[in-house]
Design a protein around this motif. Structure first.
Motif, PDB file in Angstrom:
ATOM      1  N   ASP A   3       0.817  -1.220   0.000  1.00  0.00           N
ATOM      2  CA  ASP A   3       0.000   0.000   0.000  1.00  0.00           C
ATOM      3  C   ASP A   3       0.853   1.273   0.000  1.00  0.00           C
ATOM      4  OD1 ASP A   3      -2.088  -1.786   0.400  1.00  0.00           O
ATOM      5  OD2 ASP A   3      -1.831  -1.673   2.591  1.00  0.00           O
ATOM      6  N   GLY A   4       2.153   1.090  -0.091  1.00  0.00           N
ATOM      7  CA  GLY A   4       3.020   2.262  -0.115  1.00  0.00           C
ATOM      8  C   GLY A   4       3.386   2.771   1.277  1.00  0.00           C
ATOM      9  N   LYS A   5       2.961   2.052   2.308  1.00  0.00           N
ATOM     10  CA  LYS A   5       3.302   2.497   3.670  1.00  0.00           C
ATOM     11  C   LYS A   5       4.749   2.141   3.993  1.00  0.00           C
ATOM     12  CE  LYS A   5       1.211   1.382   7.392  1.00  0.00           C
ATOM     13  NZ  LYS A   5       0.367   0.533   8.250  1.00  0.00           N
ATOM     14  N   LEU A   6       5.392   3.021   4.747  1.00  0.00           N
ATOM     15  CA  LEU A   6       6.781   2.747   5.130  1.00  0.00           C
ATOM     16  C   LEU A   6       6.843   1.531   6.045  1.00  0.00           C
ATOM     17  CD1 LEU A   6       7.909   6.404   5.889  1.00  0.00           C
ATOM     18  CD2 LEU A   6       8.875   4.928   4.108  1.00  0.00           C
ATOM     19  N   VAL A   7       7.797   0.656   5.752  1.00  0.00           N
ATOM     20  CA  VAL A   7       7.981  -0.519   6.607  1.00  0.00           C
ATOM     21  C   VAL A   7       9.069  -0.186   7.616  1.00  0.00           C
ATOM     22  CG1 VAL A   7       8.739  -2.921   6.610  1.00  0.00           C
ATOM     23  CG2 VAL A   7       7.355  -2.043   4.710  1.00  0.00           C
ATOM     24  N   ASN A   8       8.866  -0.575   8.850  1.00  0.00           N
ATOM     25  CA  ASN A   8       9.887  -0.318   9.876  1.00  0.00           C
ATOM     26  C   ASN A   8      11.052  -1.294   9.691  1.00  0.00           C
ATOM     27  OD1 ASN A   8      11.449   0.050  12.093  1.00  0.00           O
ATOM     28  ND2 ASN A   8       9.800  -0.164  13.592  1.00  0.00           N
ATOM     29  N   ASN A   9      12.098  -0.823   9.044  1.00  0.00           N
ATOM     30  CA  ASN A   9      13.258  -1.692   8.818  1.00  0.00           C
ATOM     31  C   ASN A   9      14.426  -1.307   9.722  1.00  0.00           C
ATOM     32  OD1 ASN A   9      13.832   0.715   7.596  1.00  0.00           O
ATOM     33  ND2 ASN A   9      14.618  -0.152   5.697  1.00  0.00           N
ATOM     34  N   LEU A  10      14.119  -0.641  10.841  1.00  0.00           N
ATOM     35  CA  LEU A  10      15.178  -0.293  11.793  1.00  0.00           C
ATOM     36  C   LEU A  10      15.622  -1.560  12.511  1.00  0.00           C
ATOM     37  CD1 LEU A  10      13.429   2.780  13.459  1.00  0.00           C
ATOM     38  CD2 LEU A  10      15.532   2.888  12.131  1.00  0.00           C
ATOM     39  N   SER A  11      16.915  -1.660  12.760  1.00  0.00           N
ATOM     40  CA  SER A  11      17.345  -2.797  13.555  1.00  0.00           C
ATOM     41  C   SER A  11      17.081  -2.463  15.022  1.00  0.00           C
ATOM     42  CB  SER A  11      18.821  -3.070  13.305  1.00  0.00           C
ATOM     43  OG  SER A  11      19.566  -1.929  13.636  1.00  0.00           O
ATOM     44  N   CYS A  12      17.111  -3.481  15.855  1.00  0.00           N
ATOM     45  CA  CYS A  12      16.805  -3.250  17.261  1.00  0.00           C
ATOM     46  C   CYS A  12      17.825  -2.264  17.839  1.00  0.00           C
ATOM     47  CB  CYS A  12      16.848  -4.549  18.031  1.00  0.00           C
ATOM     48  SG  CYS A  12      18.377  -5.437  17.781  1.00  0.00           S
ATOM     49  N   GLY A  13      17.410  -1.464  18.759  1.00  0.00           N
ATOM     50  CA  GLY A  13      18.320  -0.462  19.315  1.00  0.00           C
ATOM     51  C   GLY A  13      18.023  -0.217  20.775  1.00  0.00           C
ATOM     52  N   ILE A  14      18.597   0.857  21.271  1.00  0.00           N
ATOM     53  CA  ILE A  14      18.420   1.226  22.674  1.00  0.00           C
ATOM     54  C   ILE A  14      17.753   2.586  22.719  1.00  0.00           C
ATOM     55  CG2 ILE A  14      19.646   1.884  24.791  1.00  0.00           C
ATOM     56  CD1 ILE A  14      21.969   0.143  23.903  1.00  0.00           C
ATOM     57  N   GLU A  15      16.778   2.745  23.582  1.00  0.00           N
ATOM     58  CA  GLU A  15      16.158   4.058  23.762  1.00  0.00           C
ATOM     59  C   GLU A  15      16.580   4.608  25.126  1.00  0.00           C
ATOM     60  OE1 GLU A  15      11.873   4.258  23.267  1.00  0.00           O
ATOM     61  OE2 GLU A  15      11.788   6.037  24.554  1.00  0.00           O
ATOM     62  N   LEU A  16      17.018   5.862  25.140  1.00  0.00           N
ATOM     63  CA  LEU A  16      17.459   6.481  26.393  1.00  0.00           C
ATOM     64  C   LEU A  16      16.776   7.830  26.554  1.00  0.00           C
ATOM     65  CD1 LEU A  16      21.289   5.969  25.794  1.00  0.00           C
ATOM     66  CD2 LEU A  16      19.911   4.642  27.378  1.00  0.00           C
ATOM     67  N   SER A  17      16.401   8.168  27.778  1.00  0.00           N
ATOM     68  CA  SER A  17      15.727   9.451  27.996  1.00  0.00           C
ATOM     69  C   SER A  17      16.722  10.610  27.908  1.00  0.00           C
ATOM     70  CB  SER A  17      15.059   9.461  29.361  1.00  0.00           C
ATOM     71  OG  SER A  17      16.048   9.512  30.367  1.00  0.00           O
ATOM     72  N   VAL A  18      17.978  10.281  28.084  1.00  0.00           N
ATOM     73  CA  VAL A  18      19.030  11.286  28.040  1.00  0.00           C
ATOM     74  C   VAL A  18      20.298  10.534  27.634  1.00  0.00           C
ATOM     75  CG1 VAL A  18      19.280  11.017  30.543  1.00  0.00           C
ATOM     76  CG2 VAL A  18      20.218  13.020  29.476  1.00  0.00           C
ATOM     77  N   PRO A  19      21.201  11.144  26.866  1.00  0.00           N
ATOM     78  CA  PRO A  19      22.323  10.366  26.326  1.00  0.00           C
ATOM     79  C   PRO A  19      23.419  10.048  27.347  1.00  0.00           C
ATOM     80  CG  PRO A  19      22.432  12.613  25.528  1.00  0.00           C
ATOM     81  CD  PRO A  19      21.166  12.510  26.304  1.00  0.00           C
ATOM     82  N   ILE A  20      23.031   9.371  28.402  1.00  0.00           N
ATOM     83  CA  ILE A  20      23.977   8.999  29.454  1.00  0.00           C
ATOM     84  C   ILE A  20      23.729   7.532  29.799  1.00  0.00           C
ATOM     85  CG2 ILE A  20      24.664   9.382  31.860  1.00  0.00           C
ATOM     86  CD1 ILE A  20      23.515  12.225  31.646  1.00  0.00           C
ATOM     87  N   MET A  21      24.785   6.751  29.950  1.00  0.00           N
ATOM     88  CA  MET A  21      24.641   5.389  30.481  1.00  0.00           C
ATOM     89  C   MET A  21      25.720   5.189  31.543  1.00  0.00           C
ATOM     90  SD  MET A  21      23.751   3.054  27.151  1.00  0.00           S
ATOM     91  CE  MET A  21      25.272   3.247  26.246  1.00  0.00           C
ATOM     92  N   PHE A  22      25.438   4.277  32.472  1.00  0.00           N
ATOM     93  CA  PHE A  22      26.452   3.939  33.479  1.00  0.00           C
ATOM     94  C   PHE A  22      27.388   2.906  32.859  1.00  0.00           C
ATOM     95  CE2 PHE A  22      22.763   4.830  36.514  1.00  0.00           C
ATOM     96  CZ  PHE A  22      23.164   6.144  36.723  1.00  0.00           C
ATOM     97  N   SER A  23      28.674   3.169  32.927  1.00  0.00           N
ATOM     98  CA  SER A  23      29.586   2.271  32.216  1.00  0.00           C
ATOM     99  C   SER A  23      29.866   1.017  33.028  1.00  0.00           C
ATOM    100  CB  SER A  23      30.860   3.007  31.855  1.00  0.00           C
ATOM    101  OG  SER A  23      31.440   3.568  32.984  1.00  0.00           O
ATOM    102  N   ALA A  24      30.545   0.102  32.336  1.00  0.00           N
ATOM    103  CA  ALA A  24      30.736  -1.241  32.880  1.00  0.00           C
ATOM    104  C   ALA A  24      31.513  -1.236  34.191  1.00  0.00           C
ATOM    105  CB  ALA A  24      31.467  -2.082  31.839  1.00  0.00           C
ATOM    106  N   MET A  25      30.875  -1.779  35.235  1.00  0.00           N
ATOM    107  CA  MET A  25      31.577  -1.985  36.500  1.00  0.00           C
ATOM    108  C   MET A  25      31.053  -3.298  37.040  1.00  0.00           C
ATOM    109  SD  MET A  25      31.594   1.886  38.014  1.00  0.00           S
ATOM    110  CE  MET A  25      30.032   2.403  37.308  1.00  0.00           C
ATOM    111  N   SER A  26      31.934  -4.270  37.181  1.00  0.00           N
ATOM    112  CA  SER A  26      31.458  -5.621  37.476  1.00  0.00           C
ATOM    113  C   SER A  26      31.085  -5.786  38.938  1.00  0.00           C
ATOM    114  CB  SER A  26      32.532  -6.633  37.105  1.00  0.00           C
ATOM    115  OG  SER A  26      33.615  -6.521  38.000  1.00  0.00           O
ATOM    116  N   TYR A  27      30.167  -6.713  39.152  1.00  0.00           N
ATOM    117  CA  TYR A  27      29.884  -7.157  40.514  1.00  0.00           C
ATOM    118  C   TYR A  27      31.099  -7.993  40.903  1.00  0.00           C
ATOM    119  CZ  TYR A  27      27.792  -9.843  44.305  1.00  0.00           C
ATOM    120  OH  TYR A  27      27.549 -10.444  45.515  1.00  0.00           O
ATOM    121  N   GLY A  28      31.790  -7.556  41.897  1.00  0.00           N
ATOM    122  CA  GLY A  28      33.088  -8.161  42.219  1.00  0.00           C
ATOM    123  C   GLY A  28      34.068  -7.008  42.360  1.00  0.00           C
ATOM    124  N   SER A  29      34.128  -6.197  41.309  1.00  0.00           N
ATOM    125  CA  SER A  29      34.970  -5.005  41.434  1.00  0.00           C
ATOM    126  C   SER A  29      34.242  -3.980  42.298  1.00  0.00           C
ATOM    127  CB  SER A  29      35.301  -4.418  40.063  1.00  0.00           C
ATOM    128  OG  SER A  29      34.209  -3.719  39.530  1.00  0.00           O
TER     129      SER A  29
END
Ligand code: SF4
Ligand code: SF4
Lengths: 258, 501
Positions: B152-178
Motif C-alpha cells: 500500500d506504499g506504507k513505510l515498513v519499519n526496517n530499523l534494527s533493534c536499538g536502545i532508547e534512552l531518555s538522556v544520552p547517558i549510560m552507566f559504564s561497565a563496572m562488574s559485581y566483584g569489582s
C-alpha cells in the motif's frame, strides 16, 4: 559574470558513468562547485530556472527579462543578509536539479546537517543553511524516495510528546522517520518554500519561530512570510491562514493543496 | 625487612581541642589508621596507612579531622620527583608491578576544558527549556541504508533493534566483584528510574538483578565469566569488551580471595580461584573473528539485542572503529585513557592510550568520510565529568556517553584511588560485608537519579542557549564549539575553529 548554458549530458559519458541522468548532472554540479575556484552552478534543473542578483527586485526582474518567461510556479526572495555581506551568489533560491529552496531564518542544526549530507556525496560549498536544506530535500526525495510530506516529518519532525499521542499508524510512521533520519532534523527558526517539479511546499520550523502565511484564490496558491506580500498580488483572497509549526503545506499543479 | 624509606604522603590532622574520643574514626577506618591510646587517653593516628578517602573526616561529629598533604619533601627536582622516588622504593622492596586504581591522574591536557560552547544572539533566538519542549531522548543503533514500502506504499519499519534512552547517558561497565552488591543495586535501580542503562561489566549478572534486564547492558569480556544463554537474553543490549581505557592491551585479574559466595556463583568461577581475563579474546585475532562473535551473539538472541563493541582509545582508533562499523556491530563504545578501573598496573594506566576527545573526533570524522557513520552509534567514556563535557562530546560527534567514575562519586566515592585494596571505606569497591552495608542502595540510587536529572536540566539549558531543541541536532554540530589555547594540529583533529574565528 553570469553565463547561461543549455546542456545535456554527453550520451557516451552518461552511459559510461552508469548513473541516471539526474544523478550524473548532480555530480557534475558538485564537481564544478567544489573543484573549480570561483565557479558555481546555480541552476541545474530541466524545467526550472534560478535567477540571482544583488539589487532592487524590479531591477533584477528587468535585468533577467523575467517578463519573457512563463511558469506555473514562482518563488521570489528578497534577502536581508543576516550574517554575511550581500553577495549575489548567496541570494536565494538555492537549487539542485528541479528542487529549489528559499529560506527565511537561521538554522542551529547546520553543522549536524551539513556533515550528514556530505556523507551522501553532496558538497556544501556556499556555506549557507539554505544550500544544506536543498540537498537534504533532494537526497530524501530523489535518492531515498520519501514523499514531501514524509520529508516534512524528517526536517521538521513532530516532538516525541506529540508522536506519542498520535493514532497507531501515524505514530509508527513518524517515530520511524525520526529514528531513521535523526541527523536531518532541522532546528532553529526557518520558513522555507521548496519548489519541485509539479508544485511547491511551504514549511515552518516546528516551534514556528518564523512567520508564514498561506493565501488561496480560485486555483491560485500563495505562500509568504507576511500577509501583505500576498495582498499586493491578490487583494480578494478566498482564504488566508497560517500553518502550524512543522505542518507542511504542499500545493501541486493538478491535485490542489495538500 | 630493611628500613622503610617511605614517608607517608598524607597526614591526619586532628584538632585535639575538638576531639571527644568518641572513636568513630577508629571504627570507620578499614585501613586502621586511628587507634585509641588508653594510657594517654587520646586518639592516635598512623599516617602511613591513610589512603585519604575522607571517611573519618566526613563522619567525625566534631569536625576534628582533616587530611593534609605532607609538606615533608625531597630535595626539589623537576625530573626525579618525590612520587617517582617513592615508587622505586616500593618496587625495590616488593619486586612487584605497581598497582593503582581509578583513572589516570597525571597532568595531561584535558581537551574538554579547552573547548567552549556557542550561544544564540539576535539572528537566531535561544529557546527557553522551561517554556518549550527540549528533547534529550536518543536512540542508539544502526540506521537503515534505504527505505522499504509495503504494497500500500506504507513505510515498513526496517530499523534494527536499538536502545532508547531518555538522556544520552549510560552507566559504564563496572562488574559485581569489582564493586559491591549495594553499588550494583544502586546503579540498576537508578538506570530504571532515569530511563537509561547500566552495564554489568565482566562479572556476570546476579540473579537478583535480572528484574532490571530492560535497563541492563550485559557484557561479554575475554574471560567470558558468567556468560550463558539466560544472561545474554536478560539484557537490553550485549557489549563485547575488547578493551578498557584504563588498561588498553591487558586483561583483568580478580584475585581468588574476592571470588567468594555470590560472586563466585555470578561469575561461574569456583570459590577461591583467581578470575583471569586474558588480554585478548582467545577467539578474536582479527576483524573477521570479531564479526563472527558479533553474529554469534545476535544469532543466539534471535537478532533482538543490539551489540556494542567497546574498545580503548589507542593510536589508530579511527581505523579500528571503521572496521568495527563494518563488522555488524550496532554501537561502538570508545573508552579514553582517563577511564577508571578497579585495578590496573600503574604504568599502563598512566602511559597507554589517548584522550577521548581526540579519539572521538577522529573516529566520527573517519566514519563520515567513509559514509558509514550511520551504520553505528558512538558512545564515549573515559572521564566525562559533568554535563558540559557531555554537550561537548555530543557536538564533537558522540551519540551518547558512558559515566563510571562520576556515578561512583555520586555514591560517595572520594577518589582515593585505592579500590585495588578491596577496603573501600565507602562500601563501593569492596566485598567486606561490614563495609558494603555502609552504602545504602535506597539512598544511593536516588543520588544517581538526582545526578542524571540535574545533568539533563543543564544539558537542556545549554541546548536552548544554542537555539537547538533536539539533541539529534547537536550531534556532530562542531560549529557550536571553539577551542581556546589549542594549536593548529589539535584544532584540525578536533575539527573545530579557534575562539575568535
Ligand atoms: S571521630 Fe573525630 S571526635 Fe571521634 S575520635 Fe575520631 S577525631 Fe575524635
Ligand atoms: S571506590 Fe572507594 S576505594 Fe575506590 S576510589 Fe572511590 S572511595 Fe576510594
Amino acid at each position: 559574470m553570469i553565463w547561461r548554458y543549455f546542456v545535456t549530458p554527453l550520451p557516451t559519458k552518461l552511459d559510461e558513468s552508469q548513473l541516471d541522468e539526474r544523478e550524473f548532472t548532480a555530480r557534475c554540479v558538485m564537481k564544478i562547485n567544489k573543484g573549480i575556484e570561483g565557479a558555481y552552478v546555480f541552476s541545474s534543473g530541466k524545467n526550472m530556472g534560478v535567477f540571482k542578483a544583488v539589487g532592487f527586485p524590479e531591477d533584477v526582474g528587468e535585468f533577467y527579462k523575467l517578463y519573457e518567461y512563463a511558469g506555473y510556479c514562482w518563488t521570489a526572495h528578497g534577502r536581508y543578509p543576516t550574517n554575511t555581506p550581500g553577495w549575489w551568489g548567496g541570494a536565494h533560491p538555492f537549487a539542485l536539479l528541479d528542487y529549489s529552496v528559499v529560506h527565511n531564518g537561521e538554522i542551529s542544526s547546520y553543522d549536524t546537517n551539513r556533515r550528514t549530507i556530505e556523507m551522501h556525496g553532496y558538497k556544501c560549498t556556499l556555506l549557507t543553511d539554505t544550500e544544506v536544506i536543498t540537498y537534504i530535500i533532494d537526497y530524501l526525495n530523489r535518492k531515498v524516495g520519501l514523499t514531501l510530506e514524509e520529508i516534512a516529518g524528517v526536517v521538521a519532525a513532530p516532538f516525541w510528546q506529540v508522536i506519542d499521542n498520535m493514532p497507531q499508524g501515524e505514530k509508527e510512521k513518524y517515530s520511524y522517520l525520526r529514528k531513521a533520519f535523526s541527523s536531518m532534523l532541522i532546528t532553529g527558526p526557518f520558513s522555507i518554500l521548496a519548489g519541485f517539479e509539479g508544485g511547491i511546499m511551504a514549511l515552518n520550523d516546528r516551534l514556528k519561530l518564523r512567520s508564514m502565511v498561506i493565501g488561496e484564490k480560485d486555483d491560485m496558491f500563495y505562500a509568504a512570510s507576511e500577509e501583505c506580500a500576498i495582498r499586493v498580488l491578490e487583494e480578494n483572497l478566498d482564504r488566508v491562514w497560517s500553518p502550524k509549526g512543522g505542518e507542511a503545506v504542499i500545493a501541486t499543479l493538478n491535485r490542489g493543496v495538500l | 625487612m630493611g628500613i622503610n624509606l617511605l614517608y607517608p604522603e598524607y597526614e591526619v590532622a586532628r584538632n585535639m581541642d575538638r576531639c571527644i574520643n568518641c572513636r568513630v574514626c577508629e571504627r570507620q577506618c578499614a585501613n586502621e589508621v586511628h587507634s585509641y591510646d588508653k594510657e594517654k587517653k587520646i586518639m592516635c593516628s598512623d599516617d602511613s596507612k591513610c589512603v585519604n578517602c575522607h571517611r573519618c573526616v566526613a563522619l567525625c561529629p566534631t569536625r576534628a579531622l582533616k587530611i593534609v598533604k605532607t609538606d615533608h619533601t625531597f630535595k626539589e627536582n623537576a625530573n626525579w620527583r618525590g612520587s617517582i622516588i617513592n615508587e622505586i622504593y616500593k618496587q625495590a622492596e616488593s619486586g612487584a608491578v605497581l598497582l593503582s586504581s581509578m583513572g589516570n591522574p597525571n597532568a595531561y591536557p584535558v581537551y574538554f576544558d579547552k573547548i567552549l560552547l556557542n550561544a544564540s544572539q539576535v539572528t537566531n533566538p535561544s529557546i527557553d527549556p522551561l517554556r518549550e519542549p527540549m528533547e534529550t531522548k536518543v536512540f542508539l543503533g544502526s540506521k537503515p541504508n534505504s527505505i522499504q514500502r509495503d504494497k500500500d506504499g506504507k513505510l515498513v519499519n526496517n530499523l534494527s533493534c536499538g536502545i532508547e534512552l531518555s538522556v544520552p547517558i549510560m552507566f559504564s561497565a563496572m562488574s559485581y566483584g569489582s564493586i559491591s552488591y549495594n553499588a550494583h543495586e544502586s546503579l540498576a535501580r537508578a538506570a530504571r528510574e532515569a530511563g537509561i542503562l547500566y552495564n554489568t561489566g565482566e562479572g556476570g549478572l546476579h540473579k537478583d538483578f535480572y528484574q532490571y534486564g530492560s535497563n541492563t547492558i550485559v557484557q561479554v569480556a575475554s574471560g567470558r565469566f558468567g556468560v550463558y544463554k539466560d544472561y545474554l537474553e536478560a539484557g537490553a543490549a550485549i557489549e563485547i569488551k575488547m578493551g578498557q581505557g584504563a588498561k588498553p592491551g591487558i586483561g583483568g585479574h580478580l584475585p581468588g580471595t574476592k571470588i567468594v559466595g555470590d560472586i563466585s556463583k555470578t561469575r561461574m568461577v569456583p570459590e577461591g580461584s583467581d578470575a583471569i581475563s586474558p588480554a585478548p579474546h582467545h577467539d578474536i585475532y582479527s576483524i573477521e573473528d570479531l564479526r563472527q562473535l558479533v553474529y554469534s551473539l545476535k544469532e543466539s538472541t534471535n537478532y533482538t539485542k543490539p551489540v556494542i563493541v567497546k574498545i580503548a582509545a589507542v593510536h589508530n582508533v579511527a581505523a579500528i572503529a571503521s572496521g568495527i562499523a563494518r563488522s555488524g556491530a550496532d554501537i561502538i563504545s570508545i573508552d579514553g585513557f582517563r577511564g577508571g578501573t578497579g585495578a590496573a598496573p600503574t604504568r599502563i594506566r598512566d602511559n597507554v592510550g589517548i584522550p577521548i576527545e581526540l579519539a572521538l573526533a577522529s573516529v566520527d570524522q573517519r566514519l563520515r568520510e567513509e559514509g558509514i557513520r550511520d551504520n553505528v552509534s558512538v558512545v564515549v567514556g573515559g572521564s566525562i565529568r559533568n554535563s558540559s563535557d557531555i554537550v561537548k562530546a555530543i557536538a564533537l560527534g558522540a551519540d551518547c556517553v558512558y559515566i563510571g567514575t562520576a556515578a561512583l562519586i555520586a555514591l560517595g566515592c572520594h577518589l582515593c584511588r585505592s579500590c585495588h585494596t578491596g577496603k573501600c571505606n565507602w562500601g563501593i569497591a569492596t566485598q567486606e560485608p561490614e563495609l558494603v552495608k555502609r552504602l545504602n542502595p535506597d539512598m544511593g540510587y536516588k543520588r544517581l537519579v538526582n545526578l542524571v536529572s540535574a545533568w539533563k536540566h543543564e544539558i537542556k539549558e545549554m541546548m536552548g542557549g544554542m537555539g537547538i531543541n533536539s539533541i539529534e541536532s547537536l550531534r556532530g554540530n562542531r560549529l557550536m564549539l571553539r577551542g581556546v589555547g589549542l594549536n593548529e594540529k589539535e584544532l584540525q583533529i578536533l575539527g573545530i575553529k579557534h575562539a575568535g574565528e
